[in-house]
Motif scaffolding. Structure first.
Motif, PDB file in Angstrom:
ATOM      1  N   CYS A  87      -0.336  -9.681  -0.318  1.00 57.43           N
ATOM      2  CA  CYS A  87      -1.948  -9.005  -1.042  1.00 57.43           C
ATOM      3  C   CYS A  87      -2.253 -10.449  -2.078  1.00 57.43           C
ATOM      4  CB  CYS A  87      -1.985  -8.097  -2.856  1.00 57.43           C
ATOM      5  SG  CYS A  87      -1.827  -6.434  -1.466  1.00 57.43           S
ATOM      6  N   ASP A  88      -1.108 -11.276  -2.252  1.00 58.29           N
ATOM      7  CA  ASP A  88      -2.081 -12.325  -2.678  1.00 58.29           C
ATOM      8  C   ASP A  88      -2.331 -13.569  -1.396  1.00 58.29           C
ATOM      9  OD1 ASP A  88      -0.668 -11.857  -4.933  1.00 58.29           O
ATOM     10  OD2 ASP A  88       0.948 -12.577  -4.933  1.00 58.29           O
ATOM     11  N   GLU A  89      -2.089 -13.412  -0.296  1.00 54.20           N
ATOM     12  CA  GLU A  89      -3.356 -14.496   0.389  1.00 54.20           C
ATOM     13  C   GLU A  89      -4.091 -14.095   0.954  1.00 54.20           C
ATOM     14  OE1 GLU A  89       0.290 -13.758   4.124  1.00 54.20           O
ATOM     15  OE2 GLU A  89       1.803 -14.056   2.522  1.00 54.20           O
ATOM     16  N   ARG A  90      -4.918 -12.465   0.599  1.00 49.63           N
ATOM     17  CA  ARG A  90      -5.913 -11.874   1.208  1.00 49.63           C
ATOM     18  C   ARG A  90      -6.997 -11.835   0.069  1.00 49.63           C
ATOM     19  NH1 ARG A  90      -5.611  -9.439   6.250  1.00 49.63           N
ATOM     20  NH2 ARG A  90      -7.426 -10.055   6.097  1.00 49.63           N
ATOM     21  N   HIS A  91      -7.855 -12.272   0.309  1.00 46.27           N
ATOM     22  CA  HIS A  91      -9.527 -11.882  -0.394  1.00 46.27           C
ATOM     23  C   HIS A  91      -9.837 -10.499  -0.193  1.00 46.27           C
ATOM     24  CE1 HIS A  91     -12.899 -12.858  -2.228  1.00 46.27           C
ATOM     25  NE2 HIS A  91     -13.700 -12.299  -1.648  1.00 46.27           N
ATOM     26  N   PHE A  92      -9.914 -10.143  -1.233  1.00 50.23           N
ATOM     27  CA  PHE A  92     -10.479  -8.385  -1.386  1.00 50.23           C
ATOM     28  C   PHE A  92     -11.018  -8.060  -2.317  1.00 50.23           C
ATOM     29  CE2 PHE A  92      -5.642  -8.060  -2.442  1.00 50.23           C
ATOM     30  CZ  PHE A  92      -5.428  -7.158  -3.053  1.00 50.23           C
ATOM     31  N   ASP A  93     -10.759  -7.100  -1.973  1.00 54.80           N
ATOM     32  CA  ASP A  93     -11.678  -6.114  -3.978  1.00 54.80           C
ATOM     33  C   ASP A  93     -10.441  -4.926  -4.265  1.00 54.80           C
ATOM     34  OD1 ASP A  93     -14.444  -7.236  -3.913  1.00 54.80           O
ATOM     35  OD2 ASP A  93     -14.797  -6.103  -1.675  1.00 54.80           O
ATOM     36  N   LEU A  94     -10.059  -4.176  -3.738  1.00 54.11           N
ATOM     37  CA  LEU A  94      -8.952  -3.404  -4.143  1.00 54.11           C
ATOM     38  C   LEU A  94      -8.360  -2.700  -3.075  1.00 54.11           C
ATOM     39  CD1 LEU A  94     -10.231   0.193  -3.374  1.00 54.11           C
ATOM     40  CD2 LEU A  94     -11.960  -0.705  -5.320  1.00 54.11           C
ATOM     41  N   ILE A  95      -7.154  -2.238  -3.764  1.00 51.20           N
ATOM     42  CA  ILE A  95      -6.034  -1.423  -2.556  1.00 51.20           C
ATOM     43  C   ILE A  95      -6.120  -0.018  -3.142  1.00 51.20           C
ATOM     44  CG2 ILE A  95      -3.338  -0.885  -2.358  1.00 51.20           C
ATOM     45  CD1 ILE A  95      -3.014  -3.228  -3.769  1.00 51.20           C
ATOM     46  N   ALA A  96      -6.277   0.092  -2.193  1.00 48.01           N
ATOM     47  CA  ALA A  96      -6.691   2.085  -1.793  1.00 48.01           C
ATOM     48  C   ALA A  96      -5.442   2.948  -1.047  1.00 48.01           C
ATOM     49  CB  ALA A  96      -7.571   2.389  -1.396  1.00 48.01           C
ATOM     50  N   THR A  97      -4.641   3.907  -1.779  1.00 50.63           N
ATOM     51  CA  THR A  97      -3.105   4.427  -1.548  1.00 50.63           C
ATOM     52  C   THR A  97      -3.467   5.929  -1.421  1.00 50.63           C
ATOM     53  OG1 THR A  97      -0.542   4.075  -1.379  1.00 50.63           O
ATOM     54  CG2 THR A  97      -2.154   3.859  -3.644  1.00 50.63           C
ATOM     55  N   THR A  98      -2.496   6.437  -1.534  1.00 50.98           N
ATOM     56  CA  THR A  98      -1.898   8.090  -0.981  1.00 50.98           C
ATOM     57  C   THR A  98      -1.749   8.423  -2.340  1.00 50.98           C
ATOM     58  OG1 THR A  98      -0.350   8.287  -0.115  1.00 50.98           O
ATOM     59  CG2 THR A  98      -1.745   8.368   1.585  1.00 50.98           C
ATOM     60  N   GLU A  99      -1.487  10.284  -2.318  1.00 55.92           N
ATOM     61  CA  GLU A  99      -1.090  10.882  -4.016  1.00 55.92           C
ATOM     62  C   GLU A  99      -0.038  10.543  -3.197  1.00 55.92           C
ATOM     63  OE1 GLU A  99      -3.886  13.926  -6.007  1.00 55.92           O
ATOM     64  OE2 GLU A  99      -4.404  14.078  -3.498  1.00 55.92           O
ATOM     65  N   LYS A 100       0.674  10.521  -2.239  1.00 63.18           N
ATOM     66  CA  LYS A 100       2.596  11.125  -1.965  1.00 63.18           C
ATOM     67  C   LYS A 100       2.154   9.123  -2.499  1.00 63.18           C
ATOM     68  CE  LYS A 100       4.405  12.134   1.735  1.00 63.18           C
ATOM     69  NZ  LYS A 100       4.464  12.599   3.328  1.00 63.18           N
ATOM     70  N   ASP A 101       2.138   8.684  -2.002  1.00 62.04           N
ATOM     71  CA  ASP A 101       2.817   7.142  -1.844  1.00 62.04           C
ATOM     72  C   ASP A 101       2.516   6.790  -3.437  1.00 62.04           C
ATOM     73  OD1 ASP A 101       2.848   5.986   0.365  1.00 62.04           O
ATOM     74  OD2 ASP A 101       1.800   6.637   1.016  1.00 62.04           O
ATOM     75  N   ILE A 102       1.442   7.298  -3.999  1.00 57.94           N
ATOM     76  CA  ILE A 102       0.963   6.875  -5.515  1.00 57.94           C
ATOM     77  C   ILE A 102       2.405   7.560  -6.424  1.00 57.94           C
ATOM     78  CG2 ILE A 102      -0.239   8.835  -7.040  1.00 57.94           C
ATOM     79  CD1 ILE A 102      -0.139   4.585  -7.361  1.00 57.94           C
ATOM     80  N   VAL A 103       2.933   8.842  -6.669  1.00 56.63           N
ATOM     81  CA  VAL A 103       3.394   9.851  -6.660  1.00 56.63           C
ATOM     82  C   VAL A 103       4.790   8.393  -6.926  1.00 56.63           C
ATOM     83  CG1 VAL A 103       5.336  11.499  -6.704  1.00 56.63           C
ATOM     84  CG2 VAL A 103       2.884  11.733  -6.895  1.00 56.63           C
ATOM     85  N   LYS A 104       5.662   8.322  -5.790  1.00 57.21           N
ATOM     86  CA  LYS A 104       7.009   7.362  -5.651  1.00 57.21           C
ATOM     87  C   LYS A 104       6.749   6.214  -6.911  1.00 57.21           C
ATOM     88  CE  LYS A 104       8.039   9.376  -1.386  1.00 57.21           C
ATOM     89  NZ  LYS A 104       7.764   8.328   0.222  1.00 57.21           N
ATOM     90  N   LEU A 105       5.339   5.651  -6.465  1.00 58.11           N
ATOM     91  CA  LEU A 105       4.668   4.481  -7.086  1.00 58.11           C
ATOM     92  C   LEU A 105       5.358   4.510  -8.736  1.00 58.11           C
ATOM     93  CD1 LEU A 105       2.704   2.395  -5.049  1.00 58.11           C
ATOM     94  CD2 LEU A 105       4.876   2.122  -4.806  1.00 58.11           C
ATOM     95  N   ASN A 106       4.679   5.323  -9.448  1.00 54.95           N
ATOM     96  CA  ASN A 106       4.548   6.174 -10.595  1.00 54.95           C
ATOM     97  C   ASN A 106       5.488   6.201 -11.075  1.00 54.95           C
ATOM     98  OD1 ASN A 106       1.951   5.495 -11.015  1.00 54.95           O
ATOM     99  ND2 ASN A 106       1.309   7.527 -10.564  1.00 54.95           N
ATOM    100  N   ARG A 107       6.785   7.100 -10.418  1.00 59.71           N
ATOM    101  CA  ARG A 107       7.746   7.164 -10.403  1.00 59.71           C
ATOM    102  C   ARG A 107       8.961   6.255 -11.131  1.00 59.71           C
ATOM    103  NH1 ARG A 107      11.938   9.254  -7.689  1.00 59.71           N
ATOM    104  NH2 ARG A 107      10.425   9.322  -5.588  1.00 59.71           N
ATOM    105  N   LEU A 108       8.739   5.342 -10.199  1.00 62.83           N
ATOM    106  CA  LEU A 108      10.190   4.190  -9.666  1.00 62.83           C
ATOM    107  C   LEU A 108       9.270   3.215 -10.877  1.00 62.83           C
ATOM    108  CD1 LEU A 108      10.681   4.196  -6.200  1.00 62.83           C
ATOM    109  CD2 LEU A 108      12.080   5.083  -8.131  1.00 62.83           C
TER     110      LEU A 108
END
Length: 345
Positions: free
Chosen positions: A289-310
């Protein structure tokens, strides 16, 4: 290695150089198929026992590997049972995917979710602790240990049966003929290919003439941000440069959905379905992400659950999660009638 094998299973690698690898997978699929037949035979001969739970059991499953929307449909079914049939519902899951468990608990706050490989035991627990009279068995079509009063099978309309081969040469968990056991067949992701539905319906009806056929779709509701779940309208991503992050069964469908909301998807960082994120994974994602120019990241509910838990965060970047729900587009009345019949016979 996982990505390579999956590309062979889905015939994405067509060069003759890959034929030996495909042949090895084909031989393995023959062994897998024999194992399935043996297991089913042992249950039919009552060498292994099928247990009848003290409540109605409705299975939600599929005949392919991932990506059909079992968990969103299980949530939709639980709501129908609660609101339309006034039943006291619980959901039984194996617990292999903590993401599904958290999604169910988050979206169905008043529905008990019981986790365990012994789902007969879980069903008895649901009756004793919660007074449940109906259980939704998530991913239960191949679960012979527990008797089901109804089998609902989901089929991905975009890719119903893969290349027609059993795992690991293809994505079939069972042959297409297993659809004969289904009481209800749901054609999911209907909104992405309405023109091809007649052909799929005809093929399904050829296999099972008596099953009710529904059509359903994953419908975006909104985006939310962080644990606080601050809500953002779907229009938030319109004309924005977006990087997608996912580890799901059908990442292309997620990508098409976000593009359909008007986003300019500049990159999709993909991990295998049910991927357990590690710190090093997120470090790589953040570096990319540091290498790209963008506005935001979008993910799924399945993925965010894992990221938040960890407790994993992608730098200081804005991450939005797309909330979706399964909507039955046709046949809902027939489904409700069939559900009613479970309690009148």
């Amino acid at each position: 290695m996982t990505d390579f094998i999956y590309s062979l299973m889905t015939d994405k690698r067509k060069s003759a150089v890959f034929f030996p690898f495909k042949f090895i997978l084909y031989l393995a699929s023959l062994i897998y198929g024999l194992a399935i037949l043996l297991r089913r035979g042992l249950y039919k001969l009552h060498i292994f026992n099928t247990h009848k739970a003290p409540l109605k059991v409705i299975s939600v499953g599929n005949v392919t590997l991932g990506g059909t929307g079992k968990t969103p449909f299980a949530m939709a079914l639980a709501k129908i049972l609660e609101e339309d049939l006034k039943k006291n519902v619980c959901i039984l899951i194996r617990g292999y995917g903590w993401d599904e468990q958290e999604m169910l608990k988050r979206n169905l706050a008043d529905v008990p979710v019981l986790v365990g490989q012994d789902r007969f035991r879980s069903s008895n627990k649901a009756v004793k602790l919660y007074g449940s009279d109906t259980a939704v068995l998530d991913d239960g079509f191949q679960h012979w240990e527990l008797y089901r009063d109804m089998d609902i099978v989901l089929i991905d309309s975009r890719n119903p049966f893969g290349n027609g081969h059993l795992f690991p040469r293809g994505v079939l968990r069972e042959s297409k003929g297993s659809l004969k056991r289904a009481d209800v067949i749901v054609l999911t992701k209907n909104n992405s290919m309405p023109a091809g539905m007649d052909g799929i319906r005809k093929e399904v009806k050829t296999i099972n003439k008596s099953a009710i056929i529904l059509e359903a779709a994953h419908v975006p509701k909104h985006f939310y941000e962080g644990r606080a779940r601050s809500i953002h309208d779907l229009s938030t991503v319109r004309a924005k440069r977006v990087i997608l992050l996912s580890g799901i069964g059908d990442p292309l469908y997620f990508e098409e959905t976000v593009r359909g909301l008007g986003a300019d998807v500049i990159e999709h960082i993909k991990f295998p379905d049910h991927h357990d994120y590690r710190k090093k994974d997120i470090e790589k994602v953040t570096a990319r992400c540091d290498e790209r120019h963008f506005d935001l990241i979008a993910t799924t509910e399945k993925d965010i659950v894992k990221l938040n838990r960890l407790g994993l965060f992608i730098g200081s970047y804005k991450v939005l999660t797309l909330a979706v729900e399964m909507q039955i587009l046709s046949g809902k009345e027939n489904l409700i009638d069939r559900l009613h019949s479970l309690y009148t016979h």
